[in-house]
Design an enzyme around this catalytic site. Structure first.
Site, PDB file in Angstrom:
ATOM      1  N   CYS A  77      35.030  41.294  41.367  1.00 12.63           N
ATOM      2  CA  CYS A  77      33.880  40.426  41.134  1.00 12.63           C
ATOM      3  C   CYS A  77      33.052  40.239  42.411  1.00 12.63           C
ATOM      4  CB  CYS A  77      34.301  39.096  40.520  1.00 12.63           C
ATOM      5  SG  CYS A  77      32.899  38.179  39.813  1.00 12.63           S
ATOM      6  N   HIS A 178      36.572  41.251  35.812  1.00 11.42           N
ATOM      7  CA  HIS A 178      37.809  40.600  36.247  1.00 11.42           C
ATOM      8  C   HIS A 178      39.002  41.334  35.647  1.00 11.42           C
ATOM      9  CE1 HIS A 178      36.266  37.016  38.313  1.00 11.42           C
ATOM     10  NE2 HIS A 178      35.248  37.128  37.478  1.00 11.42           N
ATOM     11  N   GLU A 180      42.032  40.746  36.098  1.00 16.90           N
ATOM     12  CA  GLU A 180      43.084  39.784  35.768  1.00 16.90           C
ATOM     13  C   GLU A 180      42.803  39.050  34.451  1.00 16.90           C
ATOM     14  OE1 GLU A 180      40.027  37.291  37.878  1.00 16.90           O
ATOM     15  OE2 GLU A 180      40.725  39.377  37.973  1.00 16.90           O
TER      16      GLU A 180
END
Length: 196
Positions: A77, A178, A180
């Site tokens: 990001c 992202h 994650e």
């Protein structure tokens, strides 16, 4: 394997740490040049604003540490944006790994909301980060600024215009989305990064 997450004034470090733990890796969150330099892998995640993030990196000498890392580095990001050479967000010079300028989305109509937020399609995938990931997979984005498609892109996404969803130069890898928060696709990318 020693895995470090760069500690600086950008949020979202905890969710990256949790994702790594799900893969059986216990990372160290650190702003120590020695710890970062001696790690096998380094992650540079974050949610925040470019000029204040750069100020923190410079005040703590992390700007010099990051650009001199020789092991695999994964930026996420705002981490991707900070690896570029300049950002329109705060009109700030950034780390310069990727010779490209980060620009603000300019919507073409009222339906194009900024920030670009939610799931979107990854296309033109290439390189080891995307091993085993099908063309057209979805990833999760939250951003108002983007890196244009350039010689460094290894994945593309289209929102307002086509932009770089991921970049690579040497040992530096970066995703605008992202990993994650991108489900099985994101976890596979993290696995691929850890196996570099």
């Amino acid at each position: 394997m020693k895995v470090s997450i760069i500690k600086y004034n950008a949020g979202n470090v905890y969710s990256v740490e949790c994702a790594l733990r799900r893969l059986g890796v216990t990372p160290v969150v650190s702003d120590s040049p020695d710890v970062l330099s001696q790690s096998d892998k380094v992650l540079f995640p974050g949610v925040g604003e470019a000029s204040s993030a750069m100020k923190y990196l410079q005040e703590h000498g992390l700007d010099r540490v990051i650009v001199n890392l020789t092991q695999p580095v994964l930026a996420i990001c705002i981490g991707l944006q900070l690896l570029c050479k300049h950002s329109e967000e705060g009109d700030v010079d950034t780390l310069g790994i990727f010779d490209t300028v980060v620009r603000r989305f300019v919507p073409e109509d009222t339906e194009q909301k900024i920030p670009h937020m939610g799931w979107n399609v990854l296309t033109r995938l290439k390189g080891p980060l995307f091993t085993g990931i099908p063309e057209g997979s979805y990833a999760y984005f939250v951003h108002s600024y983007y890196a244009p498609v350039s010689e460094f892109f290894v994945a593309e996404c289209n929102y307002v215009i086509p932009f770089s969803a991921a970049l690579n130069k040497g040992n530096f890898y970066a995703t605008q989305f992202h990993v994650e928060k991108s489900g099985t696709v994101g976890m596979r990318i993290l696995e691929n990064f850890l196996s570099l």
